[in-house]
Design a protein around this motif. Structure first.
Motif, PDB file in Angstrom:
ATOM      1  N   GLY A 116       0.814  -1.198   0.000  1.00 23.52           N
ATOM      2  CA  GLY A 116       0.000   0.000   0.000  1.00 23.52           C
ATOM      3  C   GLY A 116       0.854   1.256   0.000  1.00 23.52           C
ATOM      4  N   ILE A 117       0.173   2.379   0.088  1.00 18.87           N
ATOM      5  CA  ILE A 117       0.837   3.684   0.162  1.00 18.87           C
ATOM      6  C   ILE A 117       0.777   4.137   1.612  1.00 18.87           C
ATOM      7  N   TYR A 118       1.915   4.537   2.141  1.00 19.51           N
ATOM      8  CA  TYR A 118       2.022   4.895   3.557  1.00 19.51           C
ATOM      9  C   TYR A 118       2.384   6.375   3.699  1.00 19.51           C
ATOM     10  N   PRO A 119       1.403   7.197   4.052  1.00 28.23           N
ATOM     11  CA  PRO A 119       1.657   8.639   4.199  1.00 28.23           C
ATOM     12  C   PRO A 119       1.932   9.045   5.652  1.00 28.23           C
ATOM     13  N   GLY A 120       2.787   8.284   6.354  1.00 27.34           N
ATOM     14  CA  GLY A 120       3.150   8.677   7.709  1.00 27.34           C
ATOM     15  C   GLY A 120       2.717   7.730   8.801  1.00 27.34           C
ATOM     16  N   GLN A 121       2.401   6.472   8.472  1.00 24.51           N
ATOM     17  CA  GLN A 121       2.101   5.500   9.516  1.00 24.51           C
ATOM     18  C   GLN A 121       3.388   5.200  10.291  1.00 24.51           C
ATOM     19  N   THR A 122       3.223   4.815  11.545  1.00 24.85           N
ATOM     20  CA  THR A 122       4.391   4.503  12.369  1.00 24.85           C
ATOM     21  C   THR A 122       4.911   3.109  12.044  1.00 24.85           C
ATOM     22  N   VAL A 123       6.154   2.864  12.403  1.00 26.29           N
ATOM     23  CA  VAL A 123       6.775   1.563  12.184  1.00 26.29           C
ATOM     24  C   VAL A 123       5.966   0.471  12.875  1.00 26.29           C
ATOM     25  N   VAL A 124       5.539   0.720  14.095  1.00 26.45           N
ATOM     26  CA  VAL A 124       4.798  -0.310  14.825  1.00 26.45           C
ATOM     27  C   VAL A 124       3.488  -0.653  14.102  1.00 26.45           C
ATOM     28  N   GLU A 125       2.838   0.313  13.473  1.00 27.76           N
ATOM     29  CA  GLU A 125       1.598   0.044  12.736  1.00 27.76           C
ATOM     30  C   GLU A 125       1.871  -0.801  11.493  1.00 27.76           C
ATOM     31  N   VAL A 126       2.898  -0.432  10.735  1.00 30.53           N
ATOM     32  CA  VAL A 126       3.193  -1.140   9.490  1.00 30.53           C
ATOM     33  C   VAL A 126       3.722  -2.546   9.784  1.00 30.53           C
ATOM     34  N   VAL A 127       4.600  -2.672  10.764  1.00 32.98           N
ATOM     35  CA  VAL A 127       5.133  -3.989  11.114  1.00 32.98           C
ATOM     36  C   VAL A 127       4.015  -4.889  11.630  1.00 32.98           C
ATOM     37  N   SER A 128       3.102  -4.346  12.419  1.00 32.71           N
ATOM     38  CA  SER A 128       1.969  -5.141  12.911  1.00 32.71           C
ATOM     39  C   SER A 128       1.097  -5.619  11.763  1.00 32.71           C
ATOM     40  N   ASP A 129       0.918  -4.765  10.749  1.00 31.99           N
ATOM     41  CA  ASP A 129       0.141  -5.147   9.575  1.00 31.99           C
ATOM     42  C   ASP A 129       0.840  -6.276   8.812  1.00 31.99           C
ATOM     43  N   ILE A 130       2.155  -6.179   8.669  1.00 30.64           N
ATOM     44  CA  ILE A 130       2.911  -7.199   7.943  1.00 30.64           C
ATOM     45  C   ILE A 130       2.957  -8.507   8.728  1.00 30.64           C
ATOM     46  N   CYS A 131       3.227  -8.431  10.017  1.00 25.89           N
ATOM     47  CA  CYS A 131       3.405  -9.643  10.838  1.00 25.89           C
ATOM     48  C   CYS A 131       2.095 -10.341  11.172  1.00 25.89           C
ATOM     49  N   GLY A 132       1.001  -9.600  11.178  1.00 21.21           N
ATOM     50  CA  GLY A 132      -0.288 -10.207  11.491  1.00 21.21           C
ATOM     51  C   GLY A 132      -0.296 -10.799  12.883  1.00 21.21           C
TER      52      GLY A 132
END
Length: 191
Positions: A116-132
């Motif tokens: 997706g396109i990430y306009p300023g999400q935090t690392v913890v949010e993106v990593v949580s999305d990836i790791c499930g």
């Protein structure tokens, strides 16, 4: 680093290897052979997959009714070496079953992350999305870094690697199976 489970040596079995899986405990008496491969890239530029492959003696045919990515725990001489996830169990003899397992990073190679396109999400949010649902921990000093950009549709392993590269971090797998995201070490290894 490689560790072989040598079940032919009776002296080596004093403390021995123990594998716990789905309420079952396999000891040196049950384990016919095995090998565990623990790998770490020196530059932390590749997310290495740890592998545990072993054969057990058992008359329990229900072992073939496994759930893919079900966890098991491997202990060597009383120390927990790691948590691994079942990829395949095969019957290889009348009362012999071969287990093929991988670390948490290995489970990420089979599942896509839709990016997706990430306009300023935090690392913890993106990593949580990836790791499930895979247990993970992002070190406090990295959690609130904001990410800007694009991740393509790719495997979870590939997209996690992109995020780690962007923030200058690496992932380590704890013995309990948790993924630990932490910064790369910037000190000298020796003088």
């Amino acid at each position: 680093r490689y560790l072989s489970i040598d079940c032919a040596d009776p002296v080596a079995s004093m403390k021995g290897d123990v594998i716990k899986y789905a309420g079952r405990t396999f000891t040196r008496a049950d384990i016919k052979s095995g090998k565990v491969s623990l790998a770490r890239a020196l530059m932390s530029d590749v997310l290495e997959i740890d592998i545990l492959k072993f054969t057990v003696k058992s008359h329990d045919a229900t072992l073939l009714q496994f759930r893919r990515d079900a966890p098991l725990t491997y202990f060597h001489d009383g120390l927990q070496i790691g948590t691994y996830y079942i990829q395949r169990i095969e019957r290889v003899g009348k009362a012999s079953y071969q287990f093929n397992t991988v670390s948490a990073i290995g489970t990420f190679t089979e599942v896509d992350h839709y990016g997706g396109i990430y306009p300023g999400q935090t690392v913890v949010e993106v990593v949580s999305d990836i790791c499930g649902s895979t247990p993970h921990y992002v070190k406090t000093n990295l959690q609130n870094i904001k990410l800007y950009g694009y991740l393509p549709i790719a495997t979870r392993r590939e997209n996690l690697s992109q995020v780690l590269f962007a923030i200058g971090a690496t992932v380590k797998v704890d013995m309990n199976g948790y993924l630990r995201i932490e910064g790369l070490w910037d000190g000298g290894s020796a003088t």
